[in-house]
Design a protein around this motif. Structure first.
Motif, PDB file in Angstrom:
ATOM      1  N   GLU A   1      58.536  -8.913  16.892  1.00 53.14           N
ATOM      2  CA  GLU A   1      58.619  -9.530  15.581  1.00 53.14           C
ATOM      3  C   GLU A   1      59.159 -10.952  15.666  1.00 53.14           C
ATOM      4  O   GLU A   1      58.747 -11.812  14.905  1.00 53.14           O
ATOM      5  CB  GLU A   1      59.502  -8.697  14.636  1.00 53.14           C
ATOM      6  CG  GLU A   1      58.922  -7.338  14.278  1.00 53.14           C
ATOM      7  CD  GLU A   1      59.338  -6.244  15.263  1.00 53.14           C
ATOM      8  OE1 GLU A   1      60.270  -6.461  16.064  1.00 53.14           O
ATOM      9  OE2 GLU A   1      58.717  -5.187  15.255  1.00 53.14           O
ATOM     10  N   LEU A   2      60.089 -11.186  16.596  1.00 49.17           N
ATOM     11  CA  LEU A   2      60.691 -12.516  16.692  1.00 49.17           C
ATOM     12  C   LEU A   2      59.690 -13.570  17.177  1.00 49.17           C
ATOM     13  O   LEU A   2      59.683 -14.696  16.695  1.00 49.17           O
ATOM     14  CB  LEU A   2      61.917 -12.473  17.605  1.00 49.17           C
ATOM     15  CG  LEU A   2      63.097 -11.661  17.080  1.00 49.17           C
ATOM     16  CD1 LEU A   2      64.159 -11.508  18.154  1.00 49.17           C
ATOM     17  CD2 LEU A   2      63.675 -12.287  15.825  1.00 49.17           C
ATOM     18  N   VAL A   3      58.859 -13.197  18.127  1.00 49.79           N
ATOM     19  CA  VAL A   3      57.857 -14.143  18.625  1.00 49.79           C
ATOM     20  C   VAL A   3      56.813 -14.404  17.548  1.00 49.79           C
ATOM     21  O   VAL A   3      56.442 -15.560  17.295  1.00 49.79           O
ATOM     22  CB  VAL A   3      57.206 -13.627  19.928  1.00 49.79           C
ATOM     23  CG1 VAL A   3      56.059 -14.541  20.353  1.00 49.79           C
ATOM     24  CG2 VAL A   3      58.240 -13.515  21.030  1.00 49.79           C
ATOM     25  N   TYR A   4      56.337 -13.367  16.888  1.00 55.53           N
ATOM     26  CA  TYR A   4      55.362 -13.559  15.815  1.00 55.53           C
ATOM     27  C   TYR A   4      55.959 -14.437  14.716  1.00 55.53           C
ATOM     28  O   TYR A   4      55.295 -15.345  14.211  1.00 55.53           O
ATOM     29  CB  TYR A   4      54.915 -12.214  15.223  1.00 55.53           C
ATOM     30  CG  TYR A   4      53.874 -12.400  14.141  1.00 55.53           C
ATOM     31  CD1 TYR A   4      52.539 -12.490  14.462  1.00 55.53           C
ATOM     32  CD2 TYR A   4      54.242 -12.523  12.810  1.00 55.53           C
ATOM     33  CE1 TYR A   4      51.577 -12.693  13.486  1.00 55.53           C
ATOM     34  CE2 TYR A   4      53.294 -12.726  11.818  1.00 55.53           C
ATOM     35  CZ  TYR A   4      51.966 -12.807  12.160  1.00 55.53           C
ATOM     36  OH  TYR A   4      51.022 -13.023  11.192  1.00 55.53           O
ATOM     37  N   ALA A  61      49.568  -8.415  14.520  1.00 56.73           N
ATOM     38  CA  ALA A  61      50.226  -9.395  15.390  1.00 56.73           C
ATOM     39  C   ALA A  61      49.231 -10.439  15.892  1.00 56.73           C
ATOM     40  O   ALA A  61      49.154 -10.739  17.078  1.00 56.73           O
ATOM     41  CB  ALA A  61      50.943  -8.706  16.547  1.00 56.73           C
ATOM     42  N   ARG A  62      48.475 -11.013  14.952  1.00 54.42           N
ATOM     43  CA  ARG A  62      47.463 -12.029  15.278  1.00 54.42           C
ATOM     44  C   ARG A  62      47.544 -13.170  14.281  1.00 54.42           C
ATOM     45  O   ARG A  62      47.784 -12.958  13.096  1.00 54.42           O
ATOM     46  CB  ARG A  62      46.050 -11.457  15.202  1.00 54.42           C
ATOM     47  CG  ARG A  62      45.704 -10.489  16.281  1.00 54.42           C
ATOM     48  CD  ARG A  62      44.287  -9.963  16.136  1.00 54.42           C
ATOM     49  NE  ARG A  62      43.312 -11.032  16.229  1.00 54.42           N
ATOM     50  CZ  ARG A  62      42.179 -11.075  15.508  1.00 54.42           C
ATOM     51  NH1 ARG A  62      41.882 -10.131  14.648  1.00 54.42           N
ATOM     52  NH2 ARG A  62      41.332 -12.057  15.654  1.00 54.42           N
ATOM     53  N   GLU A  80      43.417 -18.625  18.609  1.00 53.86           N
ATOM     54  CA  GLU A  80      44.049 -17.374  18.206  1.00 53.86           C
ATOM     55  C   GLU A  80      45.305 -17.150  19.030  1.00 53.86           C
ATOM     56  O   GLU A  80      45.321 -17.356  20.233  1.00 53.86           O
ATOM     57  CB  GLU A  80      43.092 -16.205  18.432  1.00 53.86           C
ATOM     58  CG  GLU A  80      43.713 -14.860  18.166  1.00 53.86           C
ATOM     59  CD  GLU A  80      42.782 -13.691  18.428  1.00 53.86           C
ATOM     60  OE1 GLU A  80      43.249 -12.548  18.413  1.00 53.86           O
ATOM     61  OE2 GLU A  80      41.584 -13.934  18.658  1.00 53.86           O
ATOM     62  N   TRP A  81      46.369 -16.753  18.341  1.00 51.98           N
ATOM     63  CA  TRP A  81      47.576 -16.224  18.968  1.00 51.98           C
ATOM     64  C   TRP A  81      47.504 -14.721  18.792  1.00 51.98           C
ATOM     65  O   TRP A  81      47.342 -14.241  17.672  1.00 51.98           O
ATOM     66  CB  TRP A  81      48.833 -16.737  18.270  1.00 51.98           C
ATOM     67  CG  TRP A  81      49.052 -18.215  18.308  1.00 51.98           C
ATOM     68  CD1 TRP A  81      48.732 -19.108  17.331  1.00 51.98           C
ATOM     69  CD2 TRP A  81      49.651 -18.968  19.355  1.00 51.98           C
ATOM     70  NE1 TRP A  81      49.095 -20.367  17.711  1.00 51.98           N
ATOM     71  CE2 TRP A  81      49.672 -20.308  18.953  1.00 51.98           C
ATOM     72  CE3 TRP A  81      50.176 -18.615  20.598  1.00 51.98           C
ATOM     73  CZ2 TRP A  81      50.193 -21.312  19.748  1.00 51.98           C
ATOM     74  CZ3 TRP A  81      50.700 -19.624  21.390  1.00 51.98           C
ATOM     75  CH2 TRP A  81      50.710 -20.958  20.969  1.00 51.98           C
ATOM     76  N   SER A  82      47.615 -13.960  19.869  1.00 46.90           N
ATOM     77  CA  SER A  82      47.629 -12.504  19.753  1.00 46.90           C
ATOM     78  C   SER A  82      48.799 -11.962  20.571  1.00 46.90           C
ATOM     79  O   SER A  82      49.070 -12.426  21.675  1.00 46.90           O
ATOM     80  CB  SER A  82      46.309 -11.890  20.212  1.00 46.90           C
ATOM     81  OG  SER A  82      46.043 -12.213  21.549  1.00 46.90           O
TER      82      SER A  82
END
Length: 158
Positions: A1-4, A61-62, A80-82
């Motif tokens: 969650e912190l990275v997202y 988480a994308r 895209e960040w995944s």
């Protein structure tokens, strides 16, 4: 969650990422971010502005994005960040697709912030290498700082 959360909160990037000077973000609908980002990561020291849209899917988480205004020599840029949980934490991937302007086709955009001369940069192959390097370095810096922030975050005990 912190990275997202780090990746999602693009409005905080000027304080968190050294190559981001300013961000203007508007969210008219949940999960849709309209952005204007001033970046100074270019080797010439010039600030370049990109405008884009980001679609954020926290449950998956994308974050996918499309830049609508790009600096020369880029004609189009999507990415895209995944994030995928793994045994040790999370695996984060940034995938980007870039289309360069054809140097033989004139592109006459009034809003173009900078000019591009493919011959001056050593040809198309050298331009491709420079764009790949610049975008790769920016993404890598972002990922490293997101990871550092997640590892060093103070967790609240209940």
């Amino acid at each position: 969650e912190l990275v997202y959360d780090f990746l999602h909160r693009i409005q905080d990037w000027p304080e968190r990422l050294p190559h981001i000077d300013a961000v203007d973000v508007r969210q008219d609908a949940p999960g849709v971010q309209i952005t204007a980002v001033d970046t100074s990561a270019a080797p010439d020291g010039l600030t370049r502005t990109t405008r884009g849209v980001r679609l954020c899917f926290p449950a998956a988480a994308r974050i996918v994005y499309k830049e609508l205004l790009t600096p020369a020599p880029i004609a189009a840029h999507t990415g895209e960040w995944s994030l995928t949980p793994d045994g040790d934490g999370v695996r984060v991937v940034c995938a980007q697709q870039v289309l360069l302007h054809d140097p033989h086709t004139p592109h006459n955009r009034q809003d173009r912030q900078d000019r591009w001369d493919p011959g001056a940069a050593g040809g198309l192959a050298e331009t491709r290498r420079q764009v790949r390097t610049r975008l790769g370095h920016a993404s890598t810096r972002t990922l490293h700082l997101a990871g550092w922030r997640a590892r060093t975050a103070v967790r609240r005990l209940r």
